[in-house]
Write an enzyme that holds these catalytic residues in place. Structure first.
Site, mmCIF file in Angstrom:
data_model
loop_
_atom_site.group_PDB
_atom_site.id
_atom_site.type_symbol
_atom_site.label_atom_id
_atom_site.label_comp_id
_atom_site.label_asym_id
_atom_site.label_seq_id
_atom_site.Cartn_x
_atom_site.Cartn_y
_atom_site.Cartn_z
ATOM 1 N N GLU A 1 0.841 -1.216 0.000
ATOM 2 C CA GLU A 1 0.000 0.000 0.000
ATOM 3 C C GLU A 1 0.868 1.255 0.000
ATOM 4 O OE1 GLU A 1 -2.240 -1.639 3.345
ATOM 5 O OE2 GLU A 1 -4.058 -1.347 2.175
ATOM 6 N N GLU B 1 -3.552 -9.783 3.828
ATOM 7 C CA GLU B 1 -4.294 -9.489 5.057
ATOM 8 C C GLU B 1 -5.361 -10.529 5.390
ATOM 9 O OE1 GLU B 1 -3.435 -7.292 2.787
ATOM 10 O OE2 GLU B 1 -2.837 -5.398 3.694
HETATM 11 C C1 3H9 Z 1 -1.255 -5.135 7.011
HETATM 12 O O1 3H9 Z 1 -0.281 -4.777 6.446
HETATM 13 C C2 3H9 Z 1 -2.516 -4.316 7.126
HETATM 14 C C3 3H9 Z 1 -2.474 -3.052 6.346
HETATM 15 O O2 3H9 Z 1 -3.290 -3.171 5.213
HETATM 16 C C4 3H9 Z 1 -3.007 -1.943 7.249
HETATM 17 C C5 3H9 Z 1 -2.401 -0.638 6.929
HETATM 18 C C6 3H9 Z 1 -3.031 0.503 7.699
HETATM 19 N N1 3H9 Z 1 4.518 -7.675 11.716
HETATM 20 O O3 3H9 Z 1 7.838 -15.351 8.928
HETATM 21 P P1 3H9 Z 1 9.210 -15.178 9.438
HETATM 22 C C7 3H9 Z 1 7.990 -11.359 12.292
HETATM 23 S S1 3H9 Z 1 -1.316 -6.630 7.816
HETATM 24 C C8 3H9 Z 1 5.192 -8.050 12.807
HETATM 25 O O4 3H9 Z 1 9.748 -16.211 10.361
HETATM 26 P P2 3H9 Z 1 10.232 -15.479 6.752
HETATM 27 C C9 3H9 Z 1 7.672 -12.809 12.568
HETATM 28 O O5 3H9 Z 1 6.732 -12.915 13.603
HETATM 29 C C10 3H9 Z 1 0.290 -7.338 7.535
HETATM 30 N N2 3H9 Z 1 6.068 -9.070 12.811
HETATM 31 O O6 3H9 Z 1 10.264 -14.935 8.261
HETATM 32 C C11 3H9 Z 1 9.038 -13.325 12.959
HETATM 33 O O7 3H9 Z 1 9.280 -12.947 14.292
HETATM 34 P P3 3H9 Z 1 10.104 -13.903 15.271
HETATM 35 C C12 3H9 Z 1 0.403 -7.885 6.161
HETATM 36 C C13 3H9 Z 1 6.256 -9.700 11.663
HETATM 37 O O8 3H9 Z 1 11.452 -14.963 6.121
HETATM 38 C C14 3H9 Z 1 9.971 -12.550 12.064
HETATM 39 O O9 3H9 Z 1 9.253 -11.390 11.669
HETATM 40 N N3 3H9 Z 1 1.627 -8.598 6.032
HETATM 41 C C15 3H9 Z 1 5.581 -9.357 10.491
HETATM 42 O O10 3H9 Z 1 9.954 -16.938 6.746
HETATM 43 C C16 3H9 Z 1 10.423 -13.289 10.832
HETATM 44 O O11 3H9 Z 1 9.254 -13.756 10.149
HETATM 45 C C17 3H9 Z 1 1.737 -9.909 6.288
HETATM 46 O O12 3H9 Z 1 0.774 -10.549 6.622
HETATM 47 C C18 3H9 Z 1 4.686 -8.283 10.538
HETATM 48 N N4 3H9 Z 1 4.015 -7.869 9.461
HETATM 49 O O13 3H9 Z 1 8.965 -14.793 6.083
HETATM 50 C C19 3H9 Z 1 3.092 -10.518 6.136
HETATM 51 N N5 3H9 Z 1 5.965 -10.191 9.501
HETATM 52 O O14 3H9 Z 1 11.441 -14.067 14.641
HETATM 53 C C20 3H9 Z 1 3.387 -11.471 7.255
HETATM 54 C C21 3H9 Z 1 6.861 -11.019 10.046
HETATM 55 O O15 3H9 Z 1 10.092 -13.162 16.567
HETATM 56 N N6 3H9 Z 1 4.730 -11.993 7.205
HETATM 57 N N7 3H9 Z 1 7.045 -10.733 11.348
HETATM 58 O O16 3H9 Z 1 9.338 -15.179 15.324
HETATM 59 C C22 3H9 Z 1 5.118 -12.964 6.358
HETATM 60 O O17 3H9 Z 1 4.367 -13.429 5.531
HETATM 61 C C23 3H9 Z 1 6.490 -13.485 6.500
HETATM 62 O O18 3H9 Z 1 6.964 -13.105 7.780
HETATM 63 C C24 3H9 Z 1 7.506 -12.975 5.444
HETATM 64 C C25 3H9 Z 1 8.949 -13.406 5.878
HETATM 65 C C26 3H9 Z 1 7.168 -13.603 4.105
HETATM 66 C C27 3H9 Z 1 7.474 -11.483 5.370
#
Ligand code: 3H9
Length: 700
Positions: free
Chosen positions: A110, A130
């Site tokens: 976004e 999301e």
């Molecule tokens: C959003 O954006 C809403 C908007 O529209 C609103 C705007 C107003 N936040 O998965 P990993 C942490 S909703 C906080 O093991 P990978 C995760 O918990 C969001 N923490 O790594 C972990 O922590 P820990 C939309 C996050 O390389 C560490 O980072 N976005 C977030 O296998 C490493 O993560 C998503 O839904 C986050 N957003 O995969 C994306 N993301 O080490 C969600 C990650 O303490 N994330 N962490 O356990 C993912 O899909 C995967 O983490 C990603 C990396 C592919 C990015």
């Protein structure tokens, strides 16, 4: 300048770099940093354009999901600052270029769409995931994405949350250029090219939509994401973009976002997101305990489980020897593997080439040749203690000293199996779920003497095998099956009380379970439980009611799907229909055993089955057989088809309120005193007004 966003000038271009590891989430401080940097760039006459880039491994993975948890907990937090940054970026009179590597997900995409241009390296991915958290894009993504990519593409991306590769993003209009070589250098060159152009705004583009496309996406969402509200809200928000001016569309998005965010569904899915990452962390096993590399594996048994497990290793690129005792069994096992792979090719999941490569990694054999080189040996023979002990004694004599010896037992005592070796510290349970090559769960069962290094190796291996590894204790049935037993018991009791299997399964399917409990028992084979029951009959208490109907079906040769008849009747394509014999048997048995026949409501069916899971889960937790309630939830979400949007049985209990659950369990105890006793932990937490999640604070 905010410490989360750095500012520097490269010639006439300002570079804003986000430095919020590990994934550059838009945590408090990041949008403020972007705004500050933008202001500085706009105030500097020398600056002609701005590049926004992510430091470290990625662009921006989205809003900080912890912030949503805080909103759920009632802490007043706003996402206003992200929206403010998004608006200011687009309003900038100087062109802003988003330079993307890694992922631009959710709020990250976004932010990128509010920039005037987007460039990316070929390995980058963009997406609006999301819905996987039970919400919809809340940073105007549902309004800008259709204006860039078209309504159909945008609605699909927002409804299903699947990522899109950079090349695809380029062809559908999300991206403006793919950069070869250094991203920043490419982005700077692009910035110079566009520095004297009027910055184009995505929000000012026109977009049209076809109602038929939205209708078919709603239908697809009903199938693929049954029971979830966010996918439909996401489609509706994109649809609004096709008929309303940008600003009004944003209002629709904001309302739908809010509805989703405050729903229990988003609480459940966010719990599942963090839960999957939490269970990988084992208290007492830190980074000092290094996992051992697993370069070669061996599997004993080429049956359904052994064959599936061999495929799991091969799919992860690990060569695996698969041993059977007879040529016939080996041929049969290999033929099944080939058939499974052929189906995957047919469904487009794997290419022919991938499959051939994987098949080359599997060595079928009748001897133990080469087992002495294996880093891990997984035993997957028949569920019989004497046989397993014999196999482990043999392995003890063959395996190299630092070989992990894993048993795929689903119920038997790991310590008793380990005792058949002189190296119990190397023995561990690796309980795969059928079909092993499909199901994500791997229950990792810790024996009394299993070493920390063997546990660390197993957890690390689970990730490499693309499984969700959950460490559990050694008790009968471990976490998953131990809880599943009372759940299934209640489902059979309900039939014995006169409720048709389709009613019982139907209520739980409606609740969101992937399959009803009776259909699952038919699929697993009623004879499996029957055999286990016979083995443990000596433990049954006299005067206590046990589920009998499944035993009665087995005695008549009806084992479920494999014999075409169980709680349901199956045709050749395995389509289930009702089995009239079941209700007649139930009636006859109830009359004999003095069981009252009475129709249960849907609520009763759900509560008796699901609260049985929860009550047993509470016992496991108190006994330390699961490290936390979140571990139990992850087991149920990945191995038992529990709906992710309910967060798992323990989270579901927390959301329903433990007092309510406890009261019901007490009511069931009054009705069935020999069966139901509230778990002491459930009782205590309910009394304290606490939750299982609060108990988890000291996980481990
Ligand atoms: C959003 O954006 C809403 C908007 O529209 C609103 C705007 C107003 N936040 O998965 P990993 C942490 S909703 C906080 O093991 P990978 C995760 O918990 C969001 N923490 O790594 C972990 O922590 P820990 C939309 C996050 O390389 C560490 O980072 N976005 C977030 O296998 C490493 O993560 C998503 O839904 C986050 N957003 O995969 C994306 N993301 O080490 C969600 C990650 O303490 N994330 N962490 O356990 C993912 O899909 C995967 O983490 C990603 C990396 C592919 C990015």
């Amino acid at each position: 300048m905010s410490r989360l966003v750095s500012y520097r000038k490269q010639g006439p271009v300002a570079v804003l770099a986000i430095e919020n590891p590990p994934v550059n989430a838009l945590s408090p401080g990041v949008p403020e940093g972007i705004l500050e940097g933008l202001k500085q760039a706009l105030g500097d006459e020398e600056v002609k354009a701005v590049v926004l880039i992510g430091g470290g491994r990625t662009f921006i993975a989205g809003a900080d999901i912890h912030e949503f948890e805080k909103i759920h907990a009632g802490e007043a937090r706003g996402l206003d600052m992200i929206l403010h940054a998004i608006t200011e970026l687009e309003q900038s009179p100087k062109p802003v270029i988003a330079a993307i590597h890694g992922t631009a997900f959710g709020g990250g995409l976004e932010v990128a769409m509010a920039c005037h241009y987007r460039v990316a390296v070929a390995s980058a991915q963009v997406g609006q995931p999301e819905v996987k958290l039970g919400i919809i894009p809340g940073g105007q993504g549902t309004q800008r994405l259709p204006r860039l990519a078209g309504a159909a593409k945008a609605a699909g991306m927002c409804a299903f949350g699947e990522p899109v590769k950079a090349a695809d993003a380029l062809s559908c209009g999300i991206m403006d250029r793919l950069i070869e070589g250094d991203l920043l250098a490419g982005a700077l060159a692009f910035a110079l090219e566009v520095s004297d152009k009027t910055p184009p705004k995505a929000s000012e583009r026109a977009v049209q939509g076809d109602p038929a496309v939205f209708a078919s996406l709603h239908a697809e969402a009903n199938k693929r994401l049954r029971g979830q509200m966010a996918p439909h809200a996401a489609i509706d928000a994109v649809e609004a973009a096709t008929r309303l001016p940008f600003r009004d569309g944003c209002k629709v998005e904001a309302q739908l976002f809010e509805n989703c965010l405050k729903s229990d569904q988003s609480k459940g899915l966010i719990h599942a997101f963090f839960g999957e990452r939490t269970v990988a962390k084992i208290p007492g096993i830190g980074k000092d305990v290094l996992p051992m590399p697993i370069r070669q594996a061996a599997v004993i048994g080429a049956g359904t489980m052994g064959g599936g497990i061999s495929m799991v290793y091969a799919n992860a690129g690990i060569p695996v020897r698969m041993k059977e005792t007879t040529q016939e069994a080996l041929d049969h096992g290999l033929a099944t593997i080939r058939k499974n792979y052929a189906n995957s090719v047919k469904r487009g999941r794997f290419s022919e080439e991938f499959v051939n490569e994987r098949l080359r990694l599997i060595t079928p054999q009748l001897s133990y040749d080469g087992f002495e080189q294996a880093d891990i040996i997984v035993e997957a023979v028949f569920e019989n203690m004497a046989l397993k002990q014999q196999v482990f004694t043999e392995l003890d004599g063959i395996a190299k000293p630092d070989c992990v010896l894993a048993s795929n037992t689903s119920t038997l005592d790991i310590d008793a199996i380990a005792a058949a070796t002189r190296r119990p510290e190397w023995v561990i349970g690796h309980h795969f779920f059928s079909p092993a090559n499909v199901m994500r769960l791997l229950e990792i069962v810790r024996g009394k003497q299993t070493s920390r290094q063997v546990i660390a190796t197993s957890m690390d291996l689970a990730r490499k095998l693309r499984k969700v590894g959950v460490l559990v204790g050694n008790c009968r049935g471990f976490a998953g099956n131990r809880m599943f037993a009372p759940y299934c018991r209640e489902s059979v009791f309900l039939v014995e009380e006169g409720n048709a299997p389709e009613r019982v399964d139907g209520a739980l399917y409606e609740f969101g379970m992937a399959m009803g409990p009776l259909a699952v028992q038919d699929l697993a084979g009623l004879d499996v439980g029957w055999r286990i029951r016979k083995e443990f009959r000596h433990l049954e208490k006299p005067g206590v009611r046990y589920a009998e109907l499944d035993t009665m079906l087995c005695e008549r040769g009806h084992y479920g799907q494999k014999t075409g008849r169980g709680f349901f009747v199956y045709d050749e394509s395995r389509k289930a229909s009702s089995n009239p014999e079941v209700m007649a048997l139930a009636k006859e048995y109830a009359a004999k055993a003095g069981i009252e026949q009475r129709a249960a409501s849907n609520d009763e069916i759900i509560e008796r089955c699901v609260y049985a899971l929860i009550n047993e889960g509470a016992r496991l937790l108190e006994e330390g057989m699961a490290l936390g309630s979140v571990d139990i939830d992850i087991v149920y979400l990945n191995g038992y088809g529990f709906p992710a949007w309910r967060g798992g049985p323990m989270k579901y209990a927390d959301l329903a309120g433990l007092k309510k659950v406890h009261n019901k369990v007490c009511e069931f105890q009054r009705r069935f005193p020999d069966i139901w006793q509230p778990a002491p932990l459930l009782e205590r937490l309910a009394e304290e007004g606490a939750t299982f999640s609060s108990y988890d604070k000291s996980r481990g």
